[in-house]
Design a protein around this motif. Structure first.
Motif, PDB file in Angstrom:
ATOM      1  N   PRO A 126      21.904  34.586-129.197  1.00  0.00           N
ATOM      2  CA  PRO A 126      23.422  34.242-129.831  1.00  0.00           C
ATOM      3  C   PRO A 126      23.877  35.319-130.703  1.00  0.00           C
ATOM      4  N   SER A 127      23.312  36.487-130.905  1.00  0.00           N
ATOM      5  CA  SER A 127      23.909  37.626-131.609  1.00  0.00           C
ATOM      6  C   SER A 127      24.582  38.544-130.870  1.00  0.00           C
ATOM      7  N   SER A 128      24.531  38.287-129.370  1.00  0.00           N
ATOM      8  CA  SER A 128      24.974  39.166-128.424  1.00  0.00           C
ATOM      9  C   SER A 128      26.597  38.534-128.278  1.00  0.00           C
ATOM     10  N   ARG A 129      26.960  37.369-128.620  1.00  0.00           N
ATOM     11  CA  ARG A 129      28.380  36.845-128.533  1.00  0.00           C
ATOM     12  C   ARG A 129      29.369  37.798-129.399  1.00  0.00           C
ATOM     13  N   ILE A 130      30.324  38.154-128.958  1.00  0.00           N
ATOM     14  CA  ILE A 130      31.403  38.798-129.748  1.00  0.00           C
ATOM     15  C   ILE A 130      32.464  37.948-130.107  1.00  0.00           C
ATOM     16  N   GLN A 131      32.522  37.753-131.327  1.00  0.00           N
ATOM     17  CA  GLN A 131      33.535  36.667-131.892  1.00  0.00           C
ATOM     18  C   GLN A 131      33.481  37.042-133.487  1.00  0.00           C
ATOM     19  N   ALA A 132      34.541  36.462-133.901  1.00  0.00           N
ATOM     20  CA  ALA A 132      34.872  36.559-135.234  1.00  0.00           C
ATOM     21  C   ALA A 132      34.815  34.996-135.751  1.00  0.00           C
ATOM     22  N   ARG A 133      34.284  34.779-136.989  1.00  0.00           N
ATOM     23  CA  ARG A 133      34.054  33.330-137.568  1.00  0.00           C
ATOM     24  C   ARG A 133      34.748  33.337-138.501  1.00  0.00           C
ATOM     25  N   VAL A 134      35.684  32.106-138.481  1.00  0.00           N
ATOM     26  CA  VAL A 134      36.367  31.547-139.579  1.00  0.00           C
ATOM     27  C   VAL A 134      36.276  30.215-140.018  1.00  0.00           C
ATOM     28  N   THR A 135      35.845  30.175-141.259  1.00  0.00           N
ATOM     29  CA  THR A 135      35.557  28.699-141.964  1.00  0.00           C
ATOM     30  C   THR A 135      36.781  28.417-143.000  1.00  0.00           C
ATOM     31  N   LEU A 136      37.504  27.672-142.510  1.00  0.00           N
ATOM     32  CA  LEU A 136      38.708  26.896-143.316  1.00  0.00           C
ATOM     33  C   LEU A 136      38.168  25.579-144.067  1.00  0.00           C
ATOM     34  N   PRO A 137      38.003  25.817-145.249  1.00  0.00           N
ATOM     35  CA  PRO A 137      37.567  24.478-146.015  1.00  0.00           C
ATOM     36  C   PRO A 137      38.476  23.342-146.037  1.00  0.00           C
ATOM     37  N   GLU A 138      38.122  22.106-146.450  1.00  0.00           N
ATOM     38  CA  GLU A 138      39.191  21.122-146.659  1.00  0.00           C
ATOM     39  C   GLU A 138      40.005  21.249-147.818  1.00  0.00           C
ATOM     40  N   GLY A 139      41.185  21.206-147.758  1.00  0.00           N
ATOM     41  CA  GLY A 139      42.109  20.891-148.877  1.00  0.00           C
ATOM     42  C   GLY A 139      42.878  22.180-148.800  1.00  0.00           C
ATOM     43  N   LEU A 140      42.946  23.331-147.979  1.00  0.00           N
ATOM     44  CA  LEU A 140      43.490  24.213-148.160  1.00  0.00           C
ATOM     45  C   LEU A 140      45.025  23.884-147.519  1.00  0.00           C
ATOM     46  N   ARG A 141      46.147  24.501-148.407  1.00  0.00           N
ATOM     47  CA  ARG A 141      47.390  24.465-147.973  1.00  0.00           C
ATOM     48  C   ARG A 141      47.613  25.406-146.805  1.00  0.00           C
ATOM     49  N   LEU A 142      49.031  24.928-146.195  1.00  0.00           N
ATOM     50  CA  LEU A 142      49.334  25.620-145.123  1.00  0.00           C
ATOM     51  C   LEU A 142      49.453  27.064-145.280  1.00  0.00           C
ATOM     52  N   GLY A 191      56.363   6.021-154.880  1.00  0.00           N
ATOM     53  CA  GLY A 191      56.103   6.046-153.573  1.00  0.00           C
ATOM     54  C   GLY A 191      55.007   7.352-153.369  1.00  0.00           C
ATOM     55  N   LEU A 192      54.986   7.507-151.847  1.00  0.00           N
ATOM     56  CA  LEU A 192      54.141   8.961-151.299  1.00  0.00           C
ATOM     57  C   LEU A 192      55.268   9.926-151.317  1.00  0.00           C
ATOM     58  N   PRO A 193      54.545  11.226-151.643  1.00  0.00           N
ATOM     59  CA  PRO A 193      55.520  12.449-151.410  1.00  0.00           C
ATOM     60  C   PRO A 193      55.636  12.521-150.202  1.00  0.00           C
ATOM     61  N   PRO A 194      56.948  13.422-149.711  1.00  0.00           N
ATOM     62  CA  PRO A 194      57.461  13.228-148.406  1.00  0.00           C
ATOM     63  C   PRO A 194      56.472  13.862-147.272  1.00  0.00           C
ATOM     64  N   GLY A 195      55.330  14.610-147.768  1.00  0.00           N
ATOM     65  CA  GLY A 195      54.552  15.155-146.616  1.00  0.00           C
ATOM     66  C   GLY A 195      53.134  15.557-147.261  1.00  0.00           C
ATOM     67  N   PRO A 196      52.277  15.801-146.463  1.00  0.00           N
ATOM     68  CA  PRO A 196      50.766  16.065-147.124  1.00  0.00           C
ATOM     69  C   PRO A 196      50.771  17.481-147.989  1.00  0.00           C
ATOM     70  N   ILE A 197      49.953  17.409-148.618  1.00  0.00           N
ATOM     71  CA  ILE A 197      49.937  18.381-149.684  1.00  0.00           C
ATOM     72  C   ILE A 197      48.695  19.468-149.415  1.00  0.00           C
ATOM     73  N   ASN A 198      48.005  19.316-148.426  1.00  0.00           N
ATOM     74  CA  ASN A 198      46.984  20.238-147.851  1.00  0.00           C
ATOM     75  C   ASN A 198      46.323  19.789-146.530  1.00  0.00           C
ATOM     76  N   SER A 199      45.136  20.259-145.995  1.00  0.00           N
ATOM     77  CA  SER A 199      44.769  19.893-144.715  1.00  0.00           C
ATOM     78  C   SER A 199      43.569  18.802-145.079  1.00  0.00           C
ATOM     79  N   PRO A 200      43.653  17.706-144.932  1.00  0.00           N
ATOM     80  CA  PRO A 200      42.493  16.923-145.128  1.00  0.00           C
ATOM     81  C   PRO A 200      41.393  16.881-143.947  1.00  0.00           C
ATOM     82  N   GLY A 201      40.068  16.581-144.557  1.00  0.00           N
ATOM     83  CA  GLY A 201      39.091  16.852-143.509  1.00  0.00           C
ATOM     84  C   GLY A 201      38.732  15.184-142.955  1.00  0.00           C
TER      85      GLY A 201
END
Length: 371
Positions: free
Chosen positions: A143-159, A313-323
Motif C-alpha cells: 500500500p505504501s507504493s501508492r501515490i496519493q494525497a489523503r484528505v479527511t473532511l470531518p463532519e460539520g465543516l462549512r463550505l 421555521g428552518l433556516p434557508p439552507g444547511p449550515i454545514n456538511s452533515p455526516g
C-alpha cells in the motif's frame, strides 16, 4: 483519470464511501533454485510456501521466468496507473510498455501463484524501470507504493472550511475549486439543493490521485453525498430532501454525542410542529460566520434569515456538511415529546432533554454550574 478513493464514516480506510488494506508484505527475496533437487518457489511474506507439483514443470517455469526477467532491482522512476476493473494481465502489459518488467509472462507466472494479486487496488504506483517481476509484484501489493494525497473532511465543516482543507491536503488550488462550484449541478449537486452546495460536500476520508483536478475532486464529494443520502433515505420522507439536509446540518452542529442525534432531530420537528422558533446558537454562528461557544445578546439580534431566534421555521439552507448519522437522524428521529435540550456538561457532551420550560431552566442552571 482516476477518481478519488473514498472512505466513509464508520469504516476503516480502504478505497472506493472499499478496499481492504492489506498488511505490507516483503516479497523481494527472489528465487532459490537447486535444479538437482525438488524445485521450490519460496515467496516470503505472510509465511506462505508455495510448492508446485512436479520438478519438471517447475524447472520449465523457472527457466522461462529467469530468461524473460530483469535481474532487478532497477533504476530511475516511473509512475503507473492501475485503473478500476483492470485485469492482472492488463496491468502486466502496462508494466511491460513502461519497461518496468521485461516480459508479461514472467510477471503473470508469479501473479498467478499469489492470491493477493487479484485484489490490487486502483491508483497510481511508483516503480523503477527494469525491475524483476517479483519486485514489481511486491510493489503492487504494498500500500505504501501508492501515490496519493489523503484528505479527511470531518463532519460539520462549512463550505468554505471544506474547500480550504480539500485544497491544502489534496494539493489543489482553492481558486480552481471555487471556480468549479459556480456550476455545481454539472458536478453532481442534486436538483433539490437549489444550486446551494453548502451541506452537500460529503464528509469522509479521500485518497486524491496525482492527476485529480478540482472538477474530479468535487464530483467525488458530491457522489459520496448521493451514496449516503440514498442509504439514509433522504428522498423517501414526507419532507423535501432539502429540508432533511438542513435538519441534518442542525443535528450535526447541536448534538454532541451519537446517542443524542435522533433526540435533537426530534426537538427540531416538535418545535416546527408547534410553530416555535428553533433558537439554535449554531444558526446564529453561521449568520455571523463565527464559531462562538457562547453567543451574546447582541449576537442574537443579527439581521439574518439564519437567525432562528428571530425567525420561525428552518433556516434557508444547511449550515454545514452533515455526516451519515445526522442524515439518518433527520430521516428517522427518535420518538419523544421533547421541546428543549441543554448540554449540561460541555466536557463530556452530556445532554439532557426536556418537555417543559421549567425542566429546561433547571438543566440550564446545571450547565452554568459546570462552566
Amino acid at each position: 483519470m482516476t477518481d478519488l478513493s473514498v472512505w466513509t464514516e464508520g469504516q476503516q480506510p480502504s478505497g472506493g464511501r472499499q478496499h481492504r488494506r492489506r498488511k505490507k508484505k516483503d516479497r523481494r527475496g527472489g528465487f532459490a533454485v537447486a535444479l538437482s533437487l525438488v524445485l521450490v518457489l519460496l515467496v516470503v511474506g505472510g509465511g506462505s510456501v508455495l510448492v508446485f507439483g512436479g520438478a519438471a514443470k517447475l524447472k520449465d517455469m523457472l527457466h522461462s521466468t529467469s530468461a524473460g526477467d530483469y535481474p532487478g532491482p532497477g533504476s530511475g522512476s516511473v509512475q503507473i496507473e492501475v485503473v478500476s476493473g483492470q485485469s492482472v494481465a492488463g496491468i502486466a502489459r502496462t508494466l511491460k510498455a513502461k519497461d518496468v518488467i521485461k516480459t508479461v509472462d514472467a510477471f503473470l507466472q508469479l501473479a498467478n501463484a499469489e492470491p493477493d494479486s487479484s485484489s490490487v487496488q486502483p491508483g497510481f504506483y511508483a516503480f523503477k524501470k527494469k525491475m524483476s517481476a517479483g519486485d514489481a509484484l511486491a510493489t503492487l501489493l504494498d500500500p505504501s507504493s501508492r501515490i496519493q494525497a489523503r484528505v479527511t473532511l470531518p463532519e460539520g465543516l462549512r463550505l468554505d472550511e471544506t474547500l480550504k482543507k480539500l485544497a491544502k491536503d489534496g494539493k489543489l488550488r482553492l481558486a480552481d475549486l471555487e471556480k468549479q462550484l459556480k456550476n455545481p449541478k454539472a458536478l453532481g449537486l442534486p436538483d433539490y439543493a437549489k444550486g446551494n452546495s453548502e451541506g452537500f460536500l460529503f464528509p469522509a476520508t479521500y485518497d486524491v490521485a496525482p492527476d485529480a483536478t478540482a472538477e474530479t475532486a468535487l464530483k467525488q464529494l458530491f457522489k459520496a453525498y448521493a451514496t449516503a443520502a440514498n442509504k439514509a433515505g433522504v428522498t423517501r420522507t414526507n419532507r423535501s430532501p432539502y429540508d432533511i439536509v438542513i435538519i441534518a446540518s442542525l443535528v450535526e452542529a447541536e448534538a454532541r454525542r451519537p446517542q443524542d442525534f435522533g433526540k435533537v432531530a426530534r426537538v427540531v420537528y416538535n418545535r416546527l410542529a408547534k410553530g416555535m422558533p428553533l433558537q439554535f446558537d449554531s444558526t446564529v454562528n453561521y449568520a455571523l460566520n463565527a464559531d462562538k461557544q457562547i453567543v451574546t445578546n447582541q449576537d442574537l439580534g443579527v439581521d439574518s434569515p439564519y437567525n432562528t431566534y428571530k425567525h420561525t421555521g428552518l433556516p434557508p439552507g444547511p449550515i454545514n456538511s452533515p455526516g451519515l448519522a445526522a442524515l439518518q437522524a433527520a430521516v428517522n428521529p427518535t420518538a419523544g415529546g421533547w421541546l428543549y435540550f441543554v448540554t449540561t456538561n460541555p466536557k463530556t457532551g452530556e445532554t439532557k432533554f426536556a418537555t417543559t420550560y421549567a425542566d429546561f431552566l433547571k438543566y440550564k442552571a446545571e450547565l452554568q454550574s459546570n462552566q
